[in-house]
Motif scaffolding. Structure first.
Motif, PDB file in Angstrom:
ATOM      1  N   ALA A  52       5.885   7.631  -3.848  1.00 49.49           N
ATOM      2  CA  ALA A  52       6.357   6.515  -3.432  1.00 49.49           C
ATOM      3  C   ALA A  52       6.427   6.581  -2.067  1.00 49.49           C
ATOM      4  O   ALA A  52       6.275   5.477  -1.391  1.00 49.49           O
ATOM      5  CB  ALA A  52       7.599   6.009  -4.215  1.00 49.49           C
ATOM      6  N   LYS A  53       7.396   7.441  -1.515  1.00 49.59           N
ATOM      7  CA  LYS A  53       7.860   7.564   0.026  1.00 49.59           C
ATOM      8  C   LYS A  53       6.528   7.512   0.825  1.00 49.59           C
ATOM      9  O   LYS A  53       6.396   6.932   1.960  1.00 49.59           O
ATOM     10  CB  LYS A  53       8.678   8.525   0.250  1.00 49.59           C
ATOM     11  CG  LYS A  53       9.971   8.414  -0.325  1.00 49.59           C
ATOM     12  CD  LYS A  53      10.950   9.706  -0.111  1.00 49.59           C
ATOM     13  CE  LYS A  53      11.922   9.751   0.751  1.00 49.59           C
ATOM     14  NZ  LYS A  53      12.629  10.819   0.744  1.00 49.59           N
ATOM     15  N   GLU A  54       5.555   8.252   0.321  1.00 45.96           N
ATOM     16  CA  GLU A  54       4.317   8.487   1.249  1.00 45.96           C
ATOM     17  C   GLU A  54       3.654   7.016   1.249  1.00 45.96           C
ATOM     18  O   GLU A  54       3.082   6.611   2.409  1.00 45.96           O
ATOM     19  CB  GLU A  54       3.556   9.382   0.641  1.00 45.96           C
ATOM     20  CG  GLU A  54       2.038   9.672   1.164  1.00 45.96           C
ATOM     21  CD  GLU A  54       1.474  10.998   0.834  1.00 45.96           C
ATOM     22  OE1 GLU A  54       0.396  10.775   0.193  1.00 45.96           O
ATOM     23  OE2 GLU A  54       1.871  12.034   0.811  1.00 45.96           O
ATOM     24  N   GLU A  55       3.544   6.286   0.179  1.00 48.82           N
ATOM     25  CA  GLU A  55       2.811   4.940   0.399  1.00 48.82           C
ATOM     26  C   GLU A  55       4.031   3.871   1.288  1.00 48.82           C
ATOM     27  O   GLU A  55       3.227   3.187   2.046  1.00 48.82           O
ATOM     28  CB  GLU A  55       2.600   4.365  -1.021  1.00 48.82           C
ATOM     29  CG  GLU A  55       1.718   5.387  -1.754  1.00 48.82           C
ATOM     30  CD  GLU A  55       0.269   5.013  -1.313  1.00 48.82           C
ATOM     31  OE1 GLU A  55      -0.103   4.217  -0.343  1.00 48.82           O
ATOM     32  OE2 GLU A  55      -0.503   6.087  -1.556  1.00 48.82           O
ATOM     33  N   LEU A  56       5.054   3.962   1.038  1.00 52.50           N
ATOM     34  CA  LEU A  56       6.023   2.995   1.642  1.00 52.50           C
ATOM     35  C   LEU A  56       5.941   3.459   3.220  1.00 52.50           C
ATOM     36  O   LEU A  56       5.806   2.453   4.072  1.00 52.50           O
ATOM     37  CB  LEU A  56       7.353   3.177   1.187  1.00 52.50           C
ATOM     38  CG  LEU A  56       7.676   2.587  -0.328  1.00 52.50           C
ATOM     39  CD1 LEU A  56       9.219   2.904  -0.952  1.00 52.50           C
ATOM     40  CD2 LEU A  56       7.289   1.211  -0.571  1.00 52.50           C
ATOM     41  N   ASP A  57       6.010   4.784   3.426  1.00 50.14           N
ATOM     42  CA  ASP A  57       6.030   4.952   4.670  1.00 50.14           C
ATOM     43  C   ASP A  57       4.753   4.530   5.498  1.00 50.14           C
ATOM     44  O   ASP A  57       4.721   4.389   6.659  1.00 50.14           O
ATOM     45  CB  ASP A  57       6.031   6.632   5.077  1.00 50.14           C
ATOM     46  CG  ASP A  57       7.810   7.054   4.546  1.00 50.14           C
ATOM     47  OD1 ASP A  57       8.576   6.112   4.849  1.00 50.14           O
ATOM     48  OD2 ASP A  57       7.888   8.215   4.410  1.00 50.14           O
ATOM     49  N   ASP A  58       3.661   5.084   4.745  1.00 47.99           N
ATOM     50  CA  ASP A  58       2.259   4.495   5.304  1.00 47.99           C
ATOM     51  C   ASP A  58       2.229   3.222   5.719  1.00 47.99           C
ATOM     52  O   ASP A  58       1.359   2.820   6.478  1.00 47.99           O
ATOM     53  CB  ASP A  58       1.314   5.060   4.171  1.00 47.99           C
ATOM     54  CG  ASP A  58       0.049   5.175   4.885  1.00 47.99           C
ATOM     55  OD1 ASP A  58      -0.692   5.507   5.938  1.00 47.99           O
ATOM     56  OD2 ASP A  58      -1.028   4.234   4.152  1.00 47.99           O
ATOM     57  N   LYS A  59       2.905   2.588   5.052  1.00 47.71           N
ATOM     58  CA  LYS A  59       2.738   1.065   5.117  1.00 47.71           C
ATOM     59  C   LYS A  59       3.808   0.107   5.930  1.00 47.71           C
ATOM     60  O   LYS A  59       3.837  -0.909   6.214  1.00 47.71           O
ATOM     61  CB  LYS A  59       2.632   0.204   3.717  1.00 47.71           C
ATOM     62  CG  LYS A  59       1.624   0.521   2.812  1.00 47.71           C
ATOM     63  CD  LYS A  59       0.449   0.398   3.274  1.00 47.71           C
ATOM     64  CE  LYS A  59      -0.675   0.462   2.173  1.00 47.71           C
ATOM     65  NZ  LYS A  59      -1.126   1.907   2.141  1.00 47.71           N
ATOM     66  N   GLY A  60       4.722   1.376   6.580  1.00 54.88           N
ATOM     67  CA  GLY A  60       5.657   1.011   7.495  1.00 54.88           C
ATOM     68  C   GLY A  60       7.034   0.272   6.706  1.00 54.88           C
ATOM     69  O   GLY A  60       7.581  -0.703   7.658  1.00 54.88           O
ATOM     70  N   VAL A  61       6.959   0.170   5.449  1.00 54.13           N
ATOM     71  CA  VAL A  61       8.275  -0.303   4.955  1.00 54.13           C
ATOM     72  C   VAL A  61       9.290   0.144   4.662  1.00 54.13           C
ATOM     73  O   VAL A  61       9.211   1.570   4.498  1.00 54.13           O
ATOM     74  CB  VAL A  61       7.663  -0.674   3.370  1.00 54.13           C
ATOM     75  CG1 VAL A  61       8.483  -1.474   2.537  1.00 54.13           C
ATOM     76  CG2 VAL A  61       6.526  -1.649   3.335  1.00 54.13           C
ATOM     77  N   GLN A  62      10.271  -0.328   4.960  1.00 61.52           N
ATOM     78  CA  GLN A  62      11.753   0.320   5.017  1.00 61.52           C
ATOM     79  C   GLN A  62      12.224   0.520   3.407  1.00 61.52           C
ATOM     80  O   GLN A  62      11.737  -0.619   2.702  1.00 61.52           O
ATOM     81  CB  GLN A  62      12.712  -0.495   5.915  1.00 61.52           C
ATOM     82  CG  GLN A  62      12.587  -0.375   7.281  1.00 61.52           C
ATOM     83  CD  GLN A  62      13.758  -1.049   7.945  1.00 61.52           C
ATOM     84  OE1 GLN A  62      14.349  -1.837   7.296  1.00 61.52           O
ATOM     85  NE2 GLN A  62      13.933  -0.911   9.281  1.00 61.52           N
ATOM     86  N   TYR A  63      13.001   1.374   3.277  1.00 52.51           N
ATOM     87  CA  TYR A  63      13.500   1.524   1.592  1.00 52.51           C
ATOM     88  C   TYR A  63      14.836   2.182   1.619  1.00 52.51           C
ATOM     89  O   TYR A  63      15.157   3.156   2.578  1.00 52.51           O
ATOM     90  CB  TYR A  63      12.356   2.232   0.931  1.00 52.51           C
ATOM     91  CG  TYR A  63      12.155   3.569   1.348  1.00 52.51           C
ATOM     92  CD1 TYR A  63      12.513   4.653   1.124  1.00 52.51           C
ATOM     93  CD2 TYR A  63      10.897   3.668   2.238  1.00 52.51           C
ATOM     94  CE1 TYR A  63      12.342   5.857   1.656  1.00 52.51           C
ATOM     95  CE2 TYR A  63      10.649   4.826   2.759  1.00 52.51           C
ATOM     96  CZ  TYR A  63      11.256   6.232   2.395  1.00 52.51           C
ATOM     97  OH  TYR A  63      11.033   7.166   2.859  1.00 52.51           O
ATOM     98  N   ASP A  64      15.484   1.918   0.825  1.00 58.27           N
ATOM     99  CA  ASP A  64      16.894   2.503   0.294  1.00 58.27           C
ATOM    100  C   ASP A  64      16.772   3.215  -0.859  1.00 58.27           C
ATOM    101  O   ASP A  64      15.915   2.869  -1.807  1.00 58.27           O
ATOM    102  CB  ASP A  64      18.034   1.558   0.188  1.00 58.27           C
ATOM    103  CG  ASP A  64      18.243   1.121   1.707  1.00 58.27           C
ATOM    104  OD1 ASP A  64      18.276   1.908   2.706  1.00 58.27           O
ATOM    105  OD2 ASP A  64      18.964   0.150   1.724  1.00 58.27           O
ATOM    106  N   GLU A  65      17.203   4.259  -1.390  1.00 54.33           N
ATOM    107  CA  GLU A  65      17.103   5.063  -2.463  1.00 54.33           C
ATOM    108  C   GLU A  65      18.489   4.968  -3.059  1.00 54.33           C
ATOM    109  O   GLU A  65      19.612   5.209  -2.401  1.00 54.33           O
ATOM    110  CB  GLU A  65      16.802   6.441  -2.222  1.00 54.33           C
ATOM    111  CG  GLU A  65      15.368   6.830  -1.610  1.00 54.33           C
ATOM    112  CD  GLU A  65      15.493   8.198  -1.356  1.00 54.33           C
ATOM    113  OE1 GLU A  65      16.074   9.240  -1.568  1.00 54.33           O
ATOM    114  OE2 GLU A  65      14.566   8.564  -0.280  1.00 54.33           O
TER     115      GLU A  65
END
Length: 143
Positions: free
Chosen positions: A23-36
């Protein structure tokens, strides 16, 4: 900038870790911030998402559910799977929020690991891509 709340069941820590890597790989690749946000089990994922949605402090554009339920010797598996998956669907529809469902239901830990591994089925990565697409659709119709 878009931001996703990733709610992770850490009941099966190794599988949760594999899901999160994808999941992180895809979110990072798209430049999307996220919290866990970690919860004790898959059953708690929907409640945590609703708590965030209902909070006046929530700033998330989408939600990502990651976890695993493995069949055991009792009927518990069926009840948990039905309730978790059903609740996630209800949340997405009733609250009109983009939601990616990356909760694995499997007969064994080996099968769950293969589905979670980013080099195999990559359920976490696919769920991240799903929430990102649903965020696009949400913006197309509701923003």
């Amino acid at each position: 900038m878009s931001k996703v709340l990733t709610v992770i069941s850490d009941y099966y820590k190794d599988i949760a870790g594999l899901l999160l890597v994808g999941a992180k790989e895809e979110l990072d690749d798209k430049g999307v911030q996220y919290d866990e946000l970690y919860v004790p089990g898959a059953f708690e994922i929907p409640a945590a998402i609703v708590f965030s949605i209902m909070s006046d402090r929530s700033s998330y554009n989408g939600y990502l559910a990651l976890g695993c339920v493995i069949r055991g010797e009792t009927d518990h598996y069926h009840y948990i799977c039905k309730r978790v998956i059903g609740s996630l669907g209800e949340i997405a529809i009733q609250h009109s929020v983009p939601l990616g469902m990356g909760v694995i239901t499997a007969d064994s830990k080996e099968r769950a690991s293969a589905r979670a591994d980013k080099n195999q089925k990559n359920v976490g990565g696919n769920a991240a891509l799903a929430v990102l697409r649903m965020m696009e659709i949400y913006n197309q119709f509701l923003k």
